[in-house]
Design a protein around this motif. Structure first.
Motif, mmCIF file in Angstrom:
data_model
loop_
_atom_site.group_PDB
_atom_site.id
_atom_site.type_symbol
_atom_site.label_atom_id
_atom_site.label_comp_id
_atom_site.label_asym_id
_atom_site.label_seq_id
_atom_site.Cartn_x
_atom_site.Cartn_y
_atom_site.Cartn_z
ATOM 1 N N ARG A 23 8.812 4.674 0.378
ATOM 2 C CA ARG A 23 9.135 5.978 0.952
ATOM 3 C C ARG A 23 8.401 7.056 0.178
ATOM 4 O O ARG A 23 7.912 6.826 -0.923
ATOM 5 N N LYS A 24 8.346 8.227 0.786
ATOM 6 C CA LYS A 24 7.668 9.340 0.138
ATOM 7 C C LYS A 24 8.417 9.705 -1.145
ATOM 8 O O LYS A 24 9.643 9.625 -1.190
ATOM 9 N N PRO A 25 7.689 10.148 -2.172
ATOM 10 C CA PRO A 25 8.353 10.603 -3.391
ATOM 11 C C PRO A 25 9.269 11.788 -3.085
ATOM 12 O O PRO A 25 9.047 12.519 -2.123
ATOM 13 N N HIS A 26 10.269 11.997 -3.925
ATOM 14 C CA HIS A 26 11.219 13.101 -3.720
ATOM 15 C C HIS A 26 10.519 14.438 -3.541
ATOM 16 O O HIS A 26 10.897 15.227 -2.690
ATOM 17 N N ALA A 84 15.657 -0.982 7.706
ATOM 18 C CA ALA A 84 15.097 -1.416 6.425
ATOM 19 C C ALA A 84 16.130 -2.176 5.602
ATOM 20 O O ALA A 84 15.832 -3.221 5.019
ATOM 21 N N GLU A 85 17.339 -1.658 5.558
ATOM 22 C CA GLU A 85 18.400 -2.335 4.806
ATOM 23 C C GLU A 85 18.703 -3.707 5.406
ATOM 24 O O GLU A 85 18.862 -4.694 4.688
ATOM 25 N N GLN A 86 18.768 -3.779 6.721
ATOM 26 C CA GLN A 86 19.042 -5.043 7.395
ATOM 27 C C GLN A 86 17.940 -6.064 7.114
ATOM 28 O O GLN A 86 18.212 -7.234 6.866
ATOM 29 N N GLY A 139 8.151 0.723 5.457
ATOM 30 C CA GLY A 139 8.449 2.123 5.222
ATOM 31 C C GLY A 139 9.911 2.405 5.516
ATOM 32 O O GLY A 139 10.487 1.827 6.436
ATOM 33 N N THR A 140 10.517 3.281 4.719
ATOM 34 C CA THR A 140 11.904 3.658 4.943
ATOM 35 C C THR A 140 12.059 5.158 4.714
ATOM 36 O O THR A 140 11.314 5.757 3.939
ATOM 37 N N HIS A 141 13.002 5.737 5.419
ATOM 38 C CA HIS A 141 13.256 7.164 5.268
ATOM 39 C C HIS A 141 14.151 7.449 4.063
ATOM 40 O O HIS A 141 14.225 8.583 3.607
ATOM 41 N N GLY A 142 14.857 6.439 3.575
ATOM 42 C CA GLY A 142 15.743 6.630 2.429
ATOM 43 C C GLY A 142 16.967 7.460 2.773
ATOM 44 O O GLY A 142 17.481 8.194 1.949
ATOM 45 N N SER A 148 5.255 5.921 12.538
ATOM 46 C CA SER A 148 5.888 6.973 11.744
ATOM 47 C C SER A 148 5.128 7.162 10.427
ATOM 48 O O SER A 148 4.431 6.248 9.969
ATOM 49 N N PRO A 149 5.293 8.334 9.807
ATOM 50 C CA PRO A 149 4.646 8.547 8.504
ATOM 51 C C PRO A 149 5.058 7.506 7.458
ATOM 52 O O PRO A 149 4.230 7.100 6.640
ATOM 53 N N THR A 150 6.307 7.068 7.486
ATOM 54 C CA THR A 150 6.728 6.080 6.482
ATOM 55 C C THR A 150 6.088 4.719 6.731
ATOM 56 O O THR A 150 5.771 4.007 5.778
ATOM 57 N N SER A 151 5.873 4.343 7.988
ATOM 58 C CA SER A 151 5.213 3.056 8.247
ATOM 59 C C SER A 151 3.737 3.128 7.847
ATOM 60 O O SER A 151 3.173 2.151 7.362
ATOM 61 N N LEU A 152 3.122 4.285 8.022
ATOM 62 C CA LEU A 152 1.727 4.447 7.594
ATOM 63 C C LEU A 152 1.616 4.452 6.076
ATOM 64 O O LEU A 152 0.634 3.972 5.520
ATOM 65 N N LEU A 153 2.642 4.950 5.396
ATOM 66 C CA LEU A 153 2.687 4.878 3.938
ATOM 67 C C LEU A 153 2.794 3.421 3.486
ATOM 68 O O LEU A 153 2.137 3.007 2.524
#
Length: 154
Positions: free
Chosen positions: A146-149, A131-133, A115-118, A12-17
């Motif tokens: 996570r990606k910036p807002h 991610a929380e777990q 990475g997390t989607h937030g 996923s994009p967040t894991s690559l981040l």
């Protein structure tokens, strides 16, 4: 400071981040990056495959795909002069979050970069939060990325 960084990847994009952040931290600290991919067989199976088809065709394909994801990430790190290791696991009936937390111990990592989607509210409730777990159960510190807002709104 940190000498072994665990980075769970799912493509996923967040894991690559998270991988980008791990690479930056590894460049600064000289750390080794341990790349982890956990395969969830139930996500790759309809349940209607004959056992022979699953064993001889379906499972080898998703194992190869998972290894290819890890190899690509490891090659990117090595091209930057960063030491890396890869770990490919199958989840079975255990939660992926539990396997990630345990792998941090097994691989003697001192930081998990994830990475997390937030997600918040109903999305988080319905989709859950690995991610929380992981942050709650990991034996080492966890960096959630996570990606910036501004990037998420686009």
């Amino acid at each position: 400071m940190y000498s072994r960084l665990l980075v769970p990847l799912d493509g996923s994009p967040t894991s690559l981040l998270a991988l980008e952040h791990a690479a930056a931290l590894a460049r600064l600290s000289g750390a080794t990056v341990v790349l982890l991919h956990v395969i969830e067989p139930l996500r790759h199976s309809t349940g209607f495959e004959r056992p022979k088809v699953y064993i001889e065709d379906v499972r080898p394909r998703f194992m190869a795909t998972g290894q290819a994801l890890l190899d690509e990430a490891a090659n990117r790190l090595r091209d930057d002069g960063i030491a890396s290791e890869t770990v490919l696991l199958e989840s079975g009936i255990e939660r992926v979050s539990a396997q990630i937390a345990r792998q941090a111990e097994t691989s003697r990592c001192d930081l998990i970069i994830l990475g997390t989607h937030g997600r918040r509210g109903v999305d988080r409730l319905l989709l859950g939060s690995d991610a929380e777990q992981i942050a709650r159960t990991a034996p080492v510190p966890v960096m959630l990325v996570r990606k910036p807002h501004s990037a998420r709104a686009a």
